[in-house]
Write a protein that holds these residues in place. Structure first.
Motif, PDB file in Angstrom:
ATOM      1  N   THR A  64     -29.991  25.097   1.094  1.00  0.00           N
ATOM      2  CA  THR A  64     -28.922  24.728   0.157  1.00  0.00           C
ATOM      3  C   THR A  64     -27.591  25.346   0.576  1.00  0.00           C
ATOM      4  OG1 THR A  64     -30.547  24.641  -1.628  1.00  0.00           O
ATOM      5  CG2 THR A  64     -28.229  24.792  -2.264  1.00  0.00           C
ATOM      6  N   ILE A  97     -24.091  23.477   1.642  1.00  0.00           N
ATOM      7  CA  ILE A  97     -22.757  23.610   1.032  1.00  0.00           C
ATOM      8  C   ILE A  97     -21.762  24.294   1.968  1.00  0.00           C
ATOM      9  CG2 ILE A  97     -23.714  23.602  -1.299  1.00  0.00           C
ATOM     10  CD1 ILE A  97     -23.256  26.577  -1.459  1.00  0.00           C
ATOM     11  N   GLY A  98     -22.167  24.450   3.234  1.00  0.00           N
ATOM     12  CA  GLY A  98     -21.188  24.862   4.237  1.00  0.00           C
ATOM     13  C   GLY A  98     -21.311  26.271   4.774  1.00  0.00           C
ATOM     14  N   ARG A 140     -23.073  33.526   8.726  1.00  0.00           N
ATOM     15  CA  ARG A 140     -22.956  34.076   7.375  1.00  0.00           C
ATOM     16  C   ARG A 140     -24.354  34.330   6.787  1.00  0.00           C
ATOM     17  NH1 ARG A 140     -18.972  34.286   3.476  1.00  0.00           N
ATOM     18  NH2 ARG A 140     -17.517  33.270   4.896  1.00  0.00           N
ATOM     19  N   TYR A 189     -38.321  10.347  13.829  1.00  0.00           N
ATOM     20  CA  TYR A 189     -39.020  11.632  13.821  1.00  0.00           C
ATOM     21  C   TYR A 189     -40.321  11.464  14.581  1.00  0.00           C
ATOM     22  CZ  TYR A 189     -35.858  12.666   9.942  1.00  0.00           C
ATOM     23  OH  TYR A 189     -34.747  12.849   9.164  1.00  0.00           O
ATOM     24  N   GLN A 198     -28.640  12.439   4.369  1.00  0.00           N
ATOM     25  CA  GLN A 198     -28.434  13.584   5.273  1.00  0.00           C
ATOM     26  C   GLN A 198     -27.457  13.237   6.398  1.00  0.00           C
ATOM     27  OE1 GLN A 198     -32.494  14.432   6.245  1.00  0.00           O
ATOM     28  NE2 GLN A 198     -32.886  15.340   4.235  1.00  0.00           N
ATOM     29  N   LEU A 256     -25.728  16.773   7.449  1.00  0.00           N
ATOM     30  CA  LEU A 256     -26.853  17.713   7.489  1.00  0.00           C
ATOM     31  C   LEU A 256     -27.717  17.471   8.724  1.00  0.00           C
ATOM     32  CD1 LEU A 256     -28.024  17.595   3.749  1.00  0.00           C
ATOM     33  CD2 LEU A 256     -26.954  19.523   4.910  1.00  0.00           C
ATOM     34  N   ASP A 257     -27.609  16.308   9.300  1.00  0.00           N
ATOM     35  CA  ASP A 257     -28.442  15.966  10.447  1.00  0.00           C
ATOM     36  C   ASP A 257     -27.676  14.973  11.328  1.00  0.00           C
ATOM     37  OD1 ASP A 257     -30.624  16.066  12.057  1.00  0.00           O
ATOM     38  OD2 ASP A 257     -32.073  15.361  10.545  1.00  0.00           O
ATOM     39  N   ARG A 258     -28.128  14.852  12.554  1.00  0.00           N
ATOM     40  CA  ARG A 258     -27.477  13.920  13.478  1.00  0.00           C
ATOM     41  C   ARG A 258     -28.430  12.751  13.745  1.00  0.00           C
ATOM     42  NH1 ARG A 258     -26.937  18.771  15.820  1.00  0.00           N
ATOM     43  NH2 ARG A 258     -24.890  19.766  15.752  1.00  0.00           N
ATOM     44  N   ASP A 265     -23.060  22.336  15.428  1.00  0.00           N
ATOM     45  CA  ASP A 265     -23.499  22.892  14.142  1.00  0.00           C
ATOM     46  C   ASP A 265     -22.352  23.552  13.378  1.00  0.00           C
ATOM     47  OD1 ASP A 265     -26.024  22.023  14.596  1.00  0.00           O
ATOM     48  OD2 ASP A 265     -26.850  23.980  15.184  1.00  0.00           O
ATOM     49  N   ALA A 298     -20.911  22.443   9.797  1.00  0.00           N
ATOM     50  CA  ALA A 298     -20.917  23.367   8.652  1.00  0.00           C
ATOM     51  C   ALA A 298     -19.540  23.406   8.011  1.00  0.00           C
ATOM     52  CB  ALA A 298     -21.348  24.753   9.102  1.00  0.00           C
ATOM     53  N   ARG A 303     -19.049  20.285   5.970  1.00  0.00           N
ATOM     54  CA  ARG A 303     -19.814  20.371   4.719  1.00  0.00           C
ATOM     55  C   ARG A 303     -19.113  21.305   3.726  1.00  0.00           C
ATOM     56  NH1 ARG A 303     -24.335  20.780   8.321  1.00  0.00           N
ATOM     57  NH2 ARG A 303     -24.482  23.010   7.936  1.00  0.00           N
ATOM     58  N   ALA A 304     -18.543  22.381   4.280  1.00  0.00           N
ATOM     59  CA  ALA A 304     -17.890  23.366   3.413  1.00  0.00           C
ATOM     60  C   ALA A 304     -16.651  22.791   2.731  1.00  0.00           C
ATOM     61  CB  ALA A 304     -17.519  24.601   4.225  1.00  0.00           C
ATOM     62  N   PHE A 349     -22.691  18.468  -2.542  1.00  0.00           N
ATOM     63  CA  PHE A 349     -24.074  18.002  -2.700  1.00  0.00           C
ATOM     64  C   PHE A 349     -24.600  18.320  -4.097  1.00  0.00           C
ATOM     65  CE2 PHE A 349     -24.090  18.255   1.925  1.00  0.00           C
ATOM     66  CZ  PHE A 349     -24.870  17.170   2.283  1.00  0.00           C
ATOM     67  N   PHE A 365     -28.488  18.090  -5.909  1.00  0.00           N
ATOM     68  CA  PHE A 365     -29.890  17.815  -5.571  1.00  0.00           C
ATOM     69  C   PHE A 365     -30.714  17.559  -6.823  1.00  0.00           C
ATOM     70  CE2 PHE A 365     -28.058  20.760  -2.503  1.00  0.00           C
ATOM     71  CZ  PHE A 365     -28.279  20.118  -1.302  1.00  0.00           C
ATOM     72  N   ASN A 391     -31.389  23.213  -7.015  1.00  0.00           N
ATOM     73  CA  ASN A 391     -31.204  24.124  -5.865  1.00  0.00           C
ATOM     74  C   ASN A 391     -30.193  25.235  -6.120  1.00  0.00           C
ATOM     75  OD1 ASN A 391     -32.853  22.155  -4.788  1.00  0.00           O
ATOM     76  ND2 ASN A 391     -31.870  22.173  -2.793  1.00  0.00           N
ATOM     77  N   ALA A 407     -20.117  28.177  -3.135  1.00  0.00           N
ATOM     78  CA  ALA A 407     -19.527  27.030  -2.451  1.00  0.00           C
ATOM     79  C   ALA A 407     -18.145  27.365  -1.897  1.00  0.00           C
ATOM     80  CB  ALA A 407     -19.432  25.850  -3.404  1.00  0.00           C
ATOM     81  N   PRO A 412     -17.397  30.081   2.083  1.00  0.00           N
ATOM     82  CA  PRO A 412     -16.982  29.786   3.469  1.00  0.00           C
ATOM     83  C   PRO A 412     -15.506  29.433   3.580  1.00  0.00           C
ATOM     84  CG  PRO A 412     -18.851  28.398   2.780  1.00  0.00           C
ATOM     85  CD  PRO A 412     -18.265  29.017   1.552  1.00  0.00           C
ATOM     86  N   ARG A 435     -20.739  23.453  -8.790  1.00  0.00           N
ATOM     87  CA  ARG A 435     -20.762  24.026  -7.436  1.00  0.00           C
ATOM     88  C   ARG A 435     -20.330  22.992  -6.394  1.00  0.00           C
ATOM     89  NH1 ARG A 435     -26.535  25.903  -5.361  1.00  0.00           N
ATOM     90  NH2 ARG A 435     -26.812  23.638  -5.406  1.00  0.00           N
TER      91      ARG A 435
END
Lengths: 497, 227
Positions: free
Chosen positions: A369, A373-374, A379, B11, B49, B54-56, B74, B78, B81-82, B87, B89, B93, B107, B110, B154
């Motif tokens: 999670t 969220i980044g 970190r 996969y 995702q 979250l994925d490629r 990566d 990130a 996403r930040a 997101f 869920f 989560n 959140a 970062p 969040r």
């Protein structure tokens, strides 16, 4: 956020934190205790050694005992036909000889100059280790017994005269040709009367009178070991016969350590000792203080190179000569204690690592999670490592407390250890020869010391404990963090979704 | 704006190769509310995702604005996403050891900004979802609906361009479901978000202005618009 999250995790997952911290605490506590006891044993060994070699002696130099040359017998008494006083068929004889100890080999005092000139030497002094033997007794008048007497130097002292011509012997101690005599010996150490900063007299406490001073050089003055003085009924102000010369006793000394004797029975000025023992310009031992405690080994190597015929021994070498329960304690700490510490420490590290990995696995969704969220891998790794390090530090702090309590208990119980080290003896090759102190003609004197074990607490031990705690935490955190970093966010979320 | 071009995701398992997305080409304009439906294992979550960085994809390109997500590392993903993606869920989560306020603050961790600023923004976000009086509550002390509100706070506290919701009402009762959907819809309208919701619930899907269906990794348009 880092601090808040860390604090919340530690508080809300206190069971895991507690187990890791307690495991670490036990290990750290044990390491502290073993280290401290080890330090105490080393101090005790040093106390025993200092009673022999003096405080501050880092290195001793001697030459291993050489086999006597044919016909040489320095401990022999020689009596001529006119020696002694004869009265009523009894000859009274008294003779005192001062000779080099059998376990020692003398070497030129110029070697001391070589030592002093070596870089890294702060102070050095030379000594001459001797044995004084005294013959005192009564023999039958040889002329009355009718024997012709043996060749000087081949007869056996004390052997009753043989009957000759049917005449019964008379005279002697019992009036019937018998003999009675004492053979006494004590150790004598010739030393520089002005150099008390290093060497045997640096570890003594003045009991009565005074120590030798520079003004005593060339004079017949002596300082006695207090225990020996008592046993020999001698005291300051009195006299003692050494090698046929009457010395004035100016003082008595005792060991700074409890319940122990000093390195020698009698101490006299070096120049006088050399003259009386016919060892002019010779010494048998050199005591060295290194300028730096960290440079002892390199200095020992340099001295060995400078004096290839000599045996150079450091404190570490000397420690191996300490025997008794102190030696047993030393072995116990060195073997069992060290291995126990290593095993417990490894177990604690393993527990910390396994719990951290287990925690990361349990928190897969959480980390997934956070990545979603980044949060970067760095970190998250920092967070996991931070938690582990703090758990390790908590364990370290508790461990220090546990260790200190253990040390306190040891110091309250204060176990007594006895140790002995061979004084004025050859270390290394000649060590075994020196252990038979007290034997006829042997100069070596096993100095027995009883010491109370006191486990010291040093800043170094505390720092090592904290370092181990941080190391354990970092190790667990690094491995746990690595596992967390490997989680791909999509997989982490999928694995629980 | 999202542009997906020939996106395939496979996969490999020990037994067979699973094609989760099969040559998907799709465009989603900024500010659109899209519902994605389909059977379990059809590829809904995989598509989400890809959209959420979250994925490629195994092949093909995913473009978000000027960033080609399929080609970024990566660290860069990130960062996207930040800043740009929020997101929500199905299982909320939330971090169980953190309070509602601290969960929202995660959140912002970062992103640059002071602790005080972070705290204020998190408080405002919680107030905006009606939980201004629940700041110090742990997730376990909140109802399911309240937990999802915290999760929405969040997701939105960083003011993202896109909000991705994976079955956001799946664990909620009907009444709470409607409350949450009302909340999401209001944020979508007020903030001009691109809102993409994966759902099994047709009632939820009907609220979207565009509905996609995904089955066997292939996407089809439901409301008469081509995918």
């Amino acid at each position: 956020m880092f601090g808040t999250y860390l604090r919340r995790e530690l508080v809300n997952r206190r069971k895991q934190s507690l187990i890791i911290s307690i495991g670490m605490a036990l290990a750290i506590g044990l390491v502290i205790l073993v280290n401290s006891i080890s330090g105490g044993v080393q101090n005790a060994q040093a106390a025993v050694l200092s009673s022999v070699y003096g405080v501050g002696t880092d290195i001793t130099i001697h030459q291993a005992a050489a086999a006597p040359t044919a016909g040489a017998n320095p401990g022999r008494f020689s009596f001529g036909s006119g020696t002694g006083e004869t009265s009523g068929g009894t000859t009274t004889l008294a003779q005192s000889t001062l000779t080099t100890s059998r376990t020692e080999t003398v070497f030129a005092a110029t070697d001391l100059d070589t030592v002093k000139a070596t870089s890294g030497v702060q102070a050095a002094t030379g000594t001459l280790s001797l044995t004084n033997m005294t013959f005192n007794g009564q023999l039958p008048d040889q002329t009355q017994t009718g024997t012709t007497g043996g060749t000087e130097g081949t007869g056996t002292a004390g052997q009753p005269g043989a009957e000759a011509g049917g005449t019964r012997p008379s005279g002697g101690a019992d009036g019937a040709g018998g003999s009675s005599f004492d053979v006494d010996n004590f150790s004598v150490l010739g030393l520089d009367p002005s150099g008390a900063s290093v060497g045997p007299l640096s570890a003594v406490t003045l009991a009565t009178g005074r120590l030798l001073t520079a003004a005593d050089a060339g004079t017949d003055t002596a300082v006695l070991d207090a225990s020996y003085a008592t046993s020999a009924s001698l005291a300051t102000g009195g006299t003692i016969d050494i090698g046929g010369t009457t010395f004035t006793i100016v003082g008595t000394v005792s060991s700074s350590g409890s319940d122990s004797e000093t390195a020698s029975n009698v101490y006299i000025p070096l120049d006088v000792a050399q003259t009386l023992s016919s060892n002019a310009g010779m010494i048998s031992n050199i005591y060295v203080t290194a300028a730096s405690s960290s440079g002892v080994d390199s200095l020992a190597s340099a001295l060995q190179t400078a004096l290839p015929a000599a045996t150079v021994s450091t404190q570490a070498d000397l420690a191996s000569t300490v025997s008794g329960s102190l030696s047993t304690a030393s072995s116990l700490v060195a073997n069992l204690g060290t291995w126990l510490s290593i095993i417990v420490l490894a177990a604690a590290f393993l527990i910390a690592i396994l719990f951290t990995i287990s925690g990361v696995t349990r928190r897969t969704r959480e980390f997934g999670t956070l990545k979603a969220i980044g949060w970067s891998n760095r970190r998250i790794v920092s967070q996991v490592a931070g938690e582990s390090v703090v758990q390790g530090l908590i364990g370290g702090v508790i461990g220090i407390a546990v260790g200190l309590v253990g040390i306190l208990i040891v110091n309250i119980v204060a176990p007594t250890l006895s140790g002995s080290a061979a004084a004025t003896t050859a270390i290394g090759g000649g060590a075994s020869g020196g252990r038979s102190g007290g034997g006829f003609g042997a100069a070596a004197k096993a100095v027995a010391t009883t010491v109370t074990l006191q486990a010291p607490v040093t800043l170094g031990i505390i720092l090592v404990a904290v370092g181990l705690a941080v190391l354990g935490g970092l190790l667990a955190g690094a491995i746990g963090g690595w596992r967390a970093a490997r989680l791909r966010p999509a997989e982490a979320l999928r694995s629980v979704g | 704006m999202y542009e997906l071009t020939n996106v395939t995701k496979t996969y490999n398992t020990t037994k067979k190769k699973i094609v989760a997305l099969d040559d998907v080409t799709l465009s989603i304009p900024d500010g659109q509310m899209v519902a994605i439906q389909g059977p379990t294992g059809g590829g809904k979550s995989t598509l989400l995702q890809m959209l959420g960085a979250l994925d490629r994809p195994t092949s093909g390109d995913v473009q978000l604005g000027s960033s080609t997500l399929s080609k970024l590392g990566d660290h860069r993903l990130a960062a996207i996403r930040a800043k740009e993606v929020g997101f929500v869920f199905q299982g909320f989560n939330l971090i169980p050891t953190l309070t509602a306020l601290e969960n929202v603050e995660t959140a912002l961790a970062p992103l640059p900004g002071s602790g005080a600023d972070r705290r204020q923004r998190a408080q405002d976000a919680l107030a905006s979802v009606g939980l201004g009086d629940r700041l110090t509550h742990l997730p376990a002390e909140l109802s399911g609906g309240q937990q999802q509100r915290v999760a929405i706070a969040r997701a939105l506290v960083k003011r993202p361009d896109v909000l991705l919701a994976d079955e956001p009402t799946g664990a909620l009762d009907e009444e709470t479901r409607d409350e949450i959907m009302d909340l999401l819809e209001s944020f979508w309208r007020d903030q001009g978000l691109t809102l993409i919701i994966v759902t099994h619930d047709s009632g939820v899907a009907r609220r979207a202005e565009r509905r996609l269906h995904i089955k066997g990794g292939r996407v089809t348009e439901l409301a008469g618009q081509p995918a």
